[in-house]
Design a protein around this motif. Sequence first.
Motif, PDB file in Angstrom:
ATOM      1  N   TYR A 263      41.549  45.822  42.565  1.00  0.00           N
ATOM      2  CA  TYR A 263      41.073  45.114  43.760  1.00  0.00           C
ATOM      3  C   TYR A 263      39.560  44.958  43.803  1.00  0.00           C
TER       4      TYR A 263
ATOM      5  N   LYS B 134      39.605  41.835  39.900  1.00  0.00           N
ATOM      6  CA  LYS B 134      39.776  40.543  40.559  1.00  0.00           C
ATOM      7  C   LYS B 134      38.471  39.735  40.594  1.00  0.00           C
TER       8      LYS B 134
ATOM      9  N   TYR C 193      48.689  42.671  42.816  1.00  0.00           N
ATOM     10  CA  TYR C 193      47.762  43.196  41.809  1.00  0.00           C
ATOM     11  C   TYR C 193      47.436  42.185  40.717  1.00  0.00           C
TER      12      TYR C 193
END
Length: 129
Positions: free
Chosen positions: A121, A125, A8
């Motif tokens: 995600y 990111k 993560y």
Amino acid sequence: MIKWSDDYLVGVEVIDQQHKELFRIAGDAYDLLKNEFVTDKYDKIVDLIGELKDYSVFHFKTEEAHMIDIGYKKYLSHKSLHNDFIETVNKIDLEKVDEQQDEYILSIIEFAVDWIVKHIYENDKLIVM
């Protein structure tokens, strides 16, 4: 229950630390759910909901400031996702929480963890790419 994993990490130390704290809050909620010695969990659930909301607002401000600092082009759509999360938390019906404490805390945990993982995600990111 999902626990923190280095998968993560987004690569921004302050954001990563704050994400870990969100997982800790979800973990505390899970621990409360599994605690068979607490029969009336309402006050603790309300406290955890407040903590989740307050910390999320704090975290989102940090993340949004970072996006502004780096000139992130998808800032407004990302901020909208944050606003949706807070709106959902604000709409939690505390009467329902009181009536079905274990079921409701489980749904809150599932919502928060699923949202956080998906958001990291699919959105966070991208900030550092």
